[in-house]
Scaffold this motif. Sequence first.
Motif, mmCIF file in Angstrom:
data_model
loop_
_atom_site.group_PDB
_atom_site.id
_atom_site.type_symbol
_atom_site.label_atom_id
_atom_site.label_comp_id
_atom_site.label_asym_id
_atom_site.label_seq_id
_atom_site.Cartn_x
_atom_site.Cartn_y
_atom_site.Cartn_z
ATOM 1 N N ASP A 152 0.703 -1.182 -0.101
ATOM 2 C CA ASP A 152 0.075 0.061 0.099
ATOM 3 C C ASP A 152 0.795 1.137 -0.096
ATOM 4 O O ASP A 152 0.283 2.461 -0.011
ATOM 5 N N ASP A 153 2.163 1.125 0.087
ATOM 6 C CA ASP A 153 3.009 2.326 0.048
ATOM 7 C C ASP A 153 2.685 2.919 -1.372
ATOM 8 O O ASP A 153 2.295 2.158 -2.603
ATOM 9 N N GLN A 154 2.809 4.203 -1.698
ATOM 10 C CA GLN A 154 2.734 4.762 -3.136
ATOM 11 C C GLN A 154 4.182 5.164 -3.700
ATOM 12 O O GLN A 154 4.857 5.860 -2.998
ATOM 13 N N LEU A 155 4.481 4.537 -4.961
ATOM 14 C CA LEU A 155 5.650 4.813 -5.470
ATOM 15 C C LEU A 155 5.623 5.764 -6.622
ATOM 16 O O LEU A 155 4.640 5.234 -7.476
ATOM 17 N N LYS A 156 6.401 6.525 -6.911
ATOM 18 C CA LYS A 156 6.923 7.338 -8.067
ATOM 19 C C LYS A 156 8.002 6.666 -8.878
ATOM 20 O O LYS A 156 8.812 6.821 -8.222
ATOM 21 N N VAL A 157 7.773 6.103 -10.092
ATOM 22 C CA VAL A 157 8.868 5.567 -10.997
ATOM 23 C C VAL A 157 9.018 6.529 -11.749
ATOM 24 O O VAL A 157 8.084 6.939 -12.710
ATOM 25 N N SER A 158 10.191 7.063 -12.099
ATOM 26 C CA SER A 158 10.719 8.090 -12.900
ATOM 27 C C SER A 158 11.761 7.706 -13.917
ATOM 28 O O SER A 158 12.994 7.197 -13.325
ATOM 29 N N VAL A 183 14.558 -1.340 -5.967
ATOM 30 C CA VAL A 183 13.443 -1.277 -6.968
ATOM 31 C C VAL A 183 13.921 -0.625 -8.319
ATOM 32 O O VAL A 183 13.877 -1.211 -9.347
ATOM 33 N N ALA A 184 14.766 0.207 -8.110
ATOM 34 C CA ALA A 184 15.040 1.417 -9.284
ATOM 35 C C ALA A 184 15.939 0.351 -10.224
ATOM 36 O O ALA A 184 15.992 0.503 -11.333
ATOM 37 N N ALA A 185 16.810 -0.178 -9.307
ATOM 38 C CA ALA A 185 17.657 -1.001 -10.078
ATOM 39 C C ALA A 185 17.436 -2.129 -10.823
ATOM 40 O O ALA A 185 17.658 -2.512 -12.058
ATOM 41 N N ALA A 186 16.397 -2.937 -10.422
ATOM 42 C CA ALA A 186 15.468 -3.904 -10.969
ATOM 43 C C ALA A 186 14.670 -3.462 -12.066
ATOM 44 O O ALA A 186 14.967 -3.990 -13.316
ATOM 45 N N ILE A 187 14.081 -2.421 -12.060
ATOM 46 C CA ILE A 187 13.564 -1.589 -13.298
ATOM 47 C C ILE A 187 14.464 -1.489 -14.318
ATOM 48 O O ILE A 187 14.350 -1.542 -15.383
ATOM 49 N N GLN A 188 15.296 -0.971 -13.957
ATOM 50 C CA GLN A 188 16.565 -0.172 -14.933
ATOM 51 C C GLN A 188 17.041 -1.440 -15.792
ATOM 52 O O GLN A 188 17.342 -1.559 -17.044
ATOM 53 N N GLU A 189 17.237 -2.722 -14.882
ATOM 54 C CA GLU A 189 17.861 -3.640 -15.385
ATOM 55 C C GLU A 189 16.984 -4.291 -16.687
ATOM 56 O O GLU A 189 17.341 -4.710 -17.754
ATOM 57 N N LYS A 190 15.769 -4.475 -16.223
ATOM 58 C CA LYS A 190 14.598 -4.755 -17.111
ATOM 59 C C LYS A 190 14.304 -3.831 -18.495
ATOM 60 O O LYS A 190 14.051 -4.532 -19.595
ATOM 61 N N LEU A 191 14.453 -2.549 -18.151
ATOM 62 C CA LEU A 191 14.373 -1.522 -19.160
ATOM 63 C C LEU A 191 15.274 -1.514 -20.403
ATOM 64 O O LEU A 191 15.020 -1.237 -21.371
ATOM 65 N N LYS A 192 16.362 -2.125 -20.032
ATOM 66 C CA LYS A 192 17.710 -2.269 -21.053
ATOM 67 C C LYS A 192 17.211 -2.975 -22.275
ATOM 68 O O LYS A 192 17.745 -2.526 -23.423
ATOM 69 N N SER A 193 16.398 -3.740 -22.176
ATOM 70 C CA SER A 193 15.976 -4.525 -23.485
ATOM 71 C C SER A 193 15.148 -3.414 -24.212
ATOM 72 O O SER A 193 14.786 -4.027 -25.579
ATOM 73 N N PHE A 194 14.466 -2.401 -23.658
ATOM 74 C CA PHE A 194 13.771 -1.481 -24.606
ATOM 75 C C PHE A 194 14.257 -0.116 -24.816
ATOM 76 O O PHE A 194 14.017 0.566 -25.745
ATOM 77 N N ARG A 200 17.580 2.643 -24.383
ATOM 78 C CA ARG A 200 19.078 2.817 -24.278
ATOM 79 C C ARG A 200 19.591 3.397 -22.843
ATOM 80 O O ARG A 200 19.041 4.443 -22.727
ATOM 81 N N ASP A 201 20.480 2.631 -22.127
ATOM 82 C CA ASP A 201 20.975 3.335 -20.982
ATOM 83 C C ASP A 201 19.754 3.986 -20.190
ATOM 84 O O ASP A 201 20.020 5.469 -19.874
ATOM 85 N N PRO A 202 18.852 3.316 -19.800
ATOM 86 C CA PRO A 202 17.756 3.928 -19.043
ATOM 87 C C PRO A 202 18.407 4.403 -17.568
ATOM 88 O O PRO A 202 19.016 3.701 -16.906
ATOM 89 N N GLN A 203 17.917 5.558 -17.195
ATOM 90 C CA GLN A 203 18.078 6.007 -15.753
ATOM 91 C C GLN A 203 16.686 6.154 -14.812
ATOM 92 O O GLN A 203 15.889 6.898 -15.351
ATOM 93 N N VAL A 204 16.866 5.322 -13.846
ATOM 94 C CA VAL A 204 15.201 4.944 -13.177
ATOM 95 C C VAL A 204 15.729 5.665 -12.095
ATOM 96 O O VAL A 204 16.729 5.496 -10.954
ATOM 97 N N ALA A 205 14.581 6.293 -11.218
ATOM 98 C CA ALA A 205 14.561 6.660 -9.989
ATOM 99 C C ALA A 205 13.251 6.500 -9.381
ATOM 100 O O ALA A 205 12.062 6.427 -10.003
#
Length: 207
Positions: free
Chosen positions: A46-52, A89-100, A102-107
């Motif tokens: 139930d925590d609210q997260l902003k993925v940027s 969580v940011a690192a996990a998202i960043q790793e998965k986004l690398k397939s879509f 180029r060099d994603p930067q996630v916070a």
Amino acid sequence: MTNFYRIAALLLINLLAGCASSPGSLAAPQIDNTVMAVTAYHIGVDDQLKVSVWQNPDLSVTVPVRPDGKITVPLIGDVQAGGETPDAVAAAIQEKLKSFVRDPQVAVILTELRSHEYLSRIRVTGAVRNPVSLPYRQGMTILDAVLAAGGTNEFAAPDRTELYRHSGDGATQSYEVRLGKILQKGELETNYPVQPGDVVTVPQRAF
């Protein structure tokens, strides 16, 4: 007679030991700094997260953590968030986004901390006008908590108030609070600072 005195001495020692272990300590409670602050916050349900995602506004979302501990992010789907730190969580998202991307930067930013709300509360119960569960605030004392509960009612025995606190070994320790002296005479010796999870109980007087 010698045996009589030995037995009497043993009985006295046992009595004193029993008194020493009884609840309602007059010693001042110690603040547990490990309860007051944590070195790394772990996300909960139930925590609210902003993925940027930098330079990708279409991939940036604000989402709650579902009961299964996951969040849904565009392109990559579900990501485990419960029990993890925001950086993990940011690192996990960043790793998965690398397939879509180029060099994603996630916070990942916590916008609302809902899962730990009840762990960080102070409860005031018993002979008060409005028993309450209030969020902990730094610097809060027993008097602050009791005033937030509307003060004592006409049936209270304020000088028999108890502060209950969980100790490090999982047991609960109680501390005597002279609430009547605090309220009526301004004697603040037992106006102890509170910490998250404390319970203040004001008993009724005997009729």
